[in-house]
Design a protein around this motif. Structure first.
Motif, PDB file in Angstrom:
ATOM      1  N   LEU A   1       0.824  -1.207   0.000  1.00 45.80           N
ATOM      2  CA  LEU A   1       0.000   0.000   0.000  1.00 45.80           C
ATOM      3  C   LEU A   1       0.859   1.257   0.000  1.00 45.80           C
ATOM      4  O   LEU A   1       0.599   2.207  -0.750  1.00 45.80           O
ATOM      5  CB  LEU A   1      -0.925  -0.013   1.223  1.00 45.80           C
ATOM      6  CG  LEU A   1      -1.857   1.200   1.375  1.00 45.80           C
ATOM      7  CD1 LEU A   1      -2.784   1.327   0.183  1.00 45.80           C
ATOM      8  CD2 LEU A   1      -2.663   1.095   2.668  1.00 45.80           C
ATOM      9  N   ALA A   2       1.891   1.281   0.830  1.00 50.11           N
ATOM     10  CA  ALA A   2       2.773   2.451   0.891  1.00 50.11           C
ATOM     11  C   ALA A   2       3.514   2.652  -0.431  1.00 50.11           C
ATOM     12  O   ALA A   2       3.604   3.777  -0.944  1.00 50.11           O
ATOM     13  CB  ALA A   2       3.769   2.296   2.041  1.00 50.11           C
ATOM     14  N   VAL A   3       4.029   1.560  -0.993  1.00 49.71           N
ATOM     15  CA  VAL A   3       4.778   1.653  -2.253  1.00 49.71           C
ATOM     16  C   VAL A   3       3.856   2.062  -3.401  1.00 49.71           C
ATOM     17  O   VAL A   3       4.245   2.850  -4.278  1.00 49.71           O
ATOM     18  CB  VAL A   3       5.469   0.309  -2.562  1.00 49.71           C
ATOM     19  CG1 VAL A   3       6.067   0.304  -3.958  1.00 49.71           C
ATOM     20  CG2 VAL A   3       6.554   0.029  -1.534  1.00 49.71           C
ATOM     21  N   ALA A   4       2.626   1.548  -3.429  1.00 48.74           N
ATOM     22  CA  ALA A   4       1.677   1.902  -4.487  1.00 48.74           C
ATOM     23  C   ALA A   4       1.220   3.351  -4.369  1.00 48.74           C
ATOM     24  O   ALA A   4       0.949   4.012  -5.386  1.00 48.74           O
ATOM     25  CB  ALA A   4       0.467   0.967  -4.433  1.00 48.74           C
TER      26      ALA A   4
ATOM     27  N   ALA B   1      -9.217   2.414  -2.156  1.00 42.42           N
ATOM     28  CA  ALA B   1      -9.679   3.575  -1.395  1.00 42.42           C
ATOM     29  C   ALA B   1      -8.577   4.086  -0.475  1.00 42.42           C
ATOM     30  O   ALA B   1      -8.361   5.305  -0.352  1.00 42.42           O
ATOM     31  CB  ALA B   1     -10.918   3.210  -0.580  1.00 42.42           C
ATOM     32  N   GLY B   2      -7.870   3.181   0.186  1.00 41.78           N
ATOM     33  CA  GLY B   2      -6.767   3.581   1.052  1.00 41.78           C
ATOM     34  C   GLY B   2      -5.661   4.261   0.268  1.00 41.78           C
ATOM     35  O   GLY B   2      -5.087   5.257   0.717  1.00 41.78           O
ATOM     36  N   MET B   3      -5.358   3.730  -0.915  1.00 46.35           N
ATOM     37  CA  MET B   3      -4.308   4.308  -1.750  1.00 46.35           C
ATOM     38  C   MET B   3      -4.686   5.724  -2.187  1.00 46.35           C
ATOM     39  O   MET B   3      -3.859   6.643  -2.132  1.00 46.35           O
ATOM     40  CB  MET B   3      -4.064   3.431  -2.974  1.00 46.35           C
ATOM     41  CG  MET B   3      -2.881   3.837  -3.815  1.00 46.35           C
ATOM     42  SD  MET B   3      -2.557   2.669  -5.161  1.00 46.35           S
ATOM     43  CE  MET B   3      -4.000   2.975  -6.193  1.00 46.35           C
ATOM     44  N   VAL B   4      -5.936   5.914  -2.605  1.00 42.97           N
ATOM     45  CA  VAL B   4      -6.383   7.248  -3.042  1.00 42.97           C
ATOM     46  C   VAL B   4      -6.341   8.235  -1.881  1.00 42.97           C
ATOM     47  O   VAL B   4      -5.834   9.360  -2.016  1.00 42.97           O
ATOM     48  CB  VAL B   4      -7.806   7.161  -3.634  1.00 42.97           C
ATOM     49  CG1 VAL B   4      -8.367   8.562  -3.876  1.00 42.97           C
ATOM     50  CG2 VAL B   4      -7.794   6.371  -4.936  1.00 42.97           C
ATOM     51  N   ALA B   5      -6.882   7.833  -0.737  1.00 43.85           N
ATOM     52  CA  ALA B   5      -6.929   8.737   0.413  1.00 43.85           C
ATOM     53  C   ALA B   5      -5.529   9.122   0.879  1.00 43.85           C
ATOM     54  O   ALA B   5      -5.241  10.300   1.125  1.00 43.85           O
ATOM     55  CB  ALA B   5      -7.705   8.079   1.559  1.00 43.85           C
TER      56      ALA B   5
ATOM     57  N   LEU C   1       4.008   8.277   5.831  1.00 48.71           N
ATOM     58  CA  LEU C   1       3.089   7.486   5.012  1.00 48.71           C
ATOM     59  C   LEU C   1       3.088   6.033   5.459  1.00 48.71           C
ATOM     60  O   LEU C   1       2.026   5.398   5.532  1.00 48.71           O
ATOM     61  CB  LEU C   1       3.506   7.583   3.537  1.00 48.71           C
ATOM     62  CG  LEU C   1       2.775   6.666   2.551  1.00 48.71           C
ATOM     63  CD1 LEU C   1       1.293   7.018   2.492  1.00 48.71           C
ATOM     64  CD2 LEU C   1       3.407   6.763   1.167  1.00 48.71           C
ATOM     65  N   LEU C   2       4.262   5.502   5.753  1.00 46.90           N
ATOM     66  CA  LEU C   2       4.374   4.109   6.184  1.00 46.90           C
ATOM     67  C   LEU C   2       3.563   3.865   7.460  1.00 46.90           C
ATOM     68  O   LEU C   2       2.914   2.825   7.609  1.00 46.90           O
ATOM     69  CB  LEU C   2       5.850   3.773   6.414  1.00 46.90           C
ATOM     70  CG  LEU C   2       6.270   2.310   6.409  1.00 46.90           C
ATOM     71  CD1 LEU C   2       5.902   1.644   5.087  1.00 46.90           C
ATOM     72  CD2 LEU C   2       7.759   2.202   6.653  1.00 46.90           C
ATOM     73  N   LYS C   3       3.589   4.826   8.369  1.00 46.28           N
ATOM     74  CA  LYS C   3       2.823   4.684   9.617  1.00 46.28           C
ATOM     75  C   LYS C   3       1.328   4.898   9.386  1.00 46.28           C
ATOM     76  O   LYS C   3       0.503   4.237  10.031  1.00 46.28           O
ATOM     77  CB  LYS C   3       3.342   5.672  10.655  1.00 46.28           C
ATOM     78  CG  LYS C   3       4.748   5.385  11.139  1.00 46.28           C
ATOM     79  CD  LYS C   3       5.162   6.327  12.244  1.00 46.28           C
ATOM     80  CE  LYS C   3       5.276   7.762  11.746  1.00 46.28           C
ATOM     81  NZ  LYS C   3       5.743   8.683  12.807  1.00 46.28           N
ATOM     82  N   GLU C   4       0.988   5.810   8.476  1.00 47.62           N
ATOM     83  CA  GLU C   4      -0.429   6.119   8.259  1.00 47.62           C
ATOM     84  C   GLU C   4      -1.174   4.996   7.546  1.00 47.62           C
ATOM     85  O   GLU C   4      -2.406   5.002   7.520  1.00 47.62           O
ATOM     86  CB  GLU C   4      -0.564   7.415   7.460  1.00 47.62           C
ATOM     87  CG  GLU C   4      -0.257   8.653   8.288  1.00 47.62           C
ATOM     88  CD  GLU C   4      -0.426   9.934   7.500  1.00 47.62           C
ATOM     89  OE1 GLU C   4      -0.515   9.849   6.255  1.00 47.62           O
ATOM     90  OE2 GLU C   4      -0.466  11.005   8.117  1.00 47.62           O
ATOM     91  N   THR C   5      -0.440   4.043   6.970  1.00 47.16           N
ATOM     92  CA  THR C   5      -1.127   2.894   6.376  1.00 47.16           C
ATOM     93  C   THR C   5      -1.925   2.120   7.419  1.00 47.16           C
ATOM     94  O   THR C   5      -2.838   1.371   7.061  1.00 47.16           O
ATOM     95  CB  THR C   5      -0.119   1.948   5.699  1.00 47.16           C
ATOM     96  OG1 THR C   5       0.874   1.540   6.667  1.00 47.16           O
ATOM     97  CG2 THR C   5       0.574   2.619   4.527  1.00 47.16           C
ATOM     98  N   ALA C   6      -1.578   2.291   8.695  1.00 49.68           N
ATOM     99  CA  ALA C   6      -2.313   1.595   9.763  1.00 49.68           C
ATOM    100  C   ALA C   6      -3.776   2.020   9.801  1.00 49.68           C
ATOM    101  O   ALA C   6      -4.628   1.277  10.316  1.00 49.68           O
ATOM    102  CB  ALA C   6      -1.654   1.871  11.120  1.00 49.68           C
ATOM    103  N   LEU C   7      -4.097   3.191   9.232  1.00 49.15           N
ATOM    104  CA  LEU C   7      -5.476   3.678   9.268  1.00 49.15           C
ATOM    105  C   LEU C   7      -6.413   2.813   8.440  1.00 49.15           C
ATOM    106  O   LEU C   7      -7.608   2.752   8.715  1.00 49.15           O
ATOM    107  CB  LEU C   7      -5.536   5.124   8.763  1.00 49.15           C
ATOM    108  CG  LEU C   7      -4.795   6.174   9.597  1.00 49.15           C
ATOM    109  CD1 LEU C   7      -4.813   7.520   8.884  1.00 49.15           C
ATOM    110  CD2 LEU C   7      -5.434   6.303  10.979  1.00 49.15           C
TER     111      LEU C   7
END
Length: 237
Positions: free
Chosen positions: A29-32, A106-110, A172-178
């Motif tokens: 997710l972070a890389v994308a 949705a996560g990637m866009v947000a 960004l890496l940490k916010e993927t937890a959302l």
């Protein structure tokens, strides 16, 4: 100790497979998200330094909006709002069906929307650090504005913006937890499920902490190498 190793093992009796899958989803997710956020942030920075007032206004409104909203709220707006918009559009054209928005998309866009709003400021600061003479030098060599940007300005821009962009990557890496709140099985959701079922929250949330720290450490090492590579010309001089 043996019980903890059993719970963390791979296979039917352990949760190692689920945790490993969560790590893969988090990193993917972070890389994308990164290229979309960087590209959008770059064009936002160009708009902010444009001589066209409408472009500057639109870019400033965009960054103010997504820097001001909580990231979790942005995620909800994209995930639920996009789904509602698609359903209304289909209903408008006479198609009655239910479509669920993919949580990864949705996560990637947000995250890309939020990341781009911050990266645009990093790029804008880098633009301000490049003397006007660099542009004029490119034009005097007969380069078009596009080639001047690509061959002269962009390499310097990346070098100047890299420290700030590196920090944004770690954020960004940490916010993927959302994304765990919309059902995407990342590190957090995998750890939560394991902790809830096994009644071992300290073990699995502690493991999640170690994984995030390991990812941050690996990222920092990679960013340091990239920064050293970007300054190789200065070292030679």
């Amino acid at each position: 100790m043996n019980e903890a190793l059993t719970l963390l093992s791979f296979g039917d009796i352990g949760w190692g497979d689920e945790i490993a899958h969560g790590v893969l989803i988090t990193v993917a997710l972070a890389v994308a998200t990164l290229p979309f956020g960087l590209t959008l942030g770059f064009f936002l920075a160009l708009a902010k330094k444009s001589h066209e007032p409408s472009l500057r206004l639109a870019a400033n409104i965009y960054t103010t909006l997504f820097r001001g909203l909580p990231e979790l709220l942005t995620l909800f707006l994209v995930y639920y709002g996009l789904q509602i918009a698609i359903l209304k559009a289909l209903k408008f054209i006479g198609v009655n069906t239910y479509i669920e928005v993919n949580s990864f998309a949705a996560g990637m866009v947000a995250l890309a929307l939020v990341f781009s709003s911050y990266s645009s400021e990093a790029f804008l600061s880098a633009f301000r650090g490049i003397p006007q003479g660099q542009y004029e030098g490119g034009y005097s060599l007969g380069l078009s504005p596009g080639k001047t940007m690509r061959l002269v300005i962009l390499p310097q821009l990346i070098r100047l913006a890299l420290p700030a962009l590196g920090n944004l990557w770690l954020v960004l890496l940490k916010e993927t937890a959302l994304v765990s709140v919309i059902g995407l099985t990342d590190i957090m959701l995998s750890s939560y499920r394991a902790a809830r079922i096994t009644k071992e929250p300290f073990l699995f949330f502690g493991l999640a902490c170690l994984i995030y720290l390991a990812l941050a450490l690996i990222s920092s090492m990679g960013l340091n190498r990239i920064e050293t590579w970007s300054k190789r010309g200065e070292t030679e001089r």
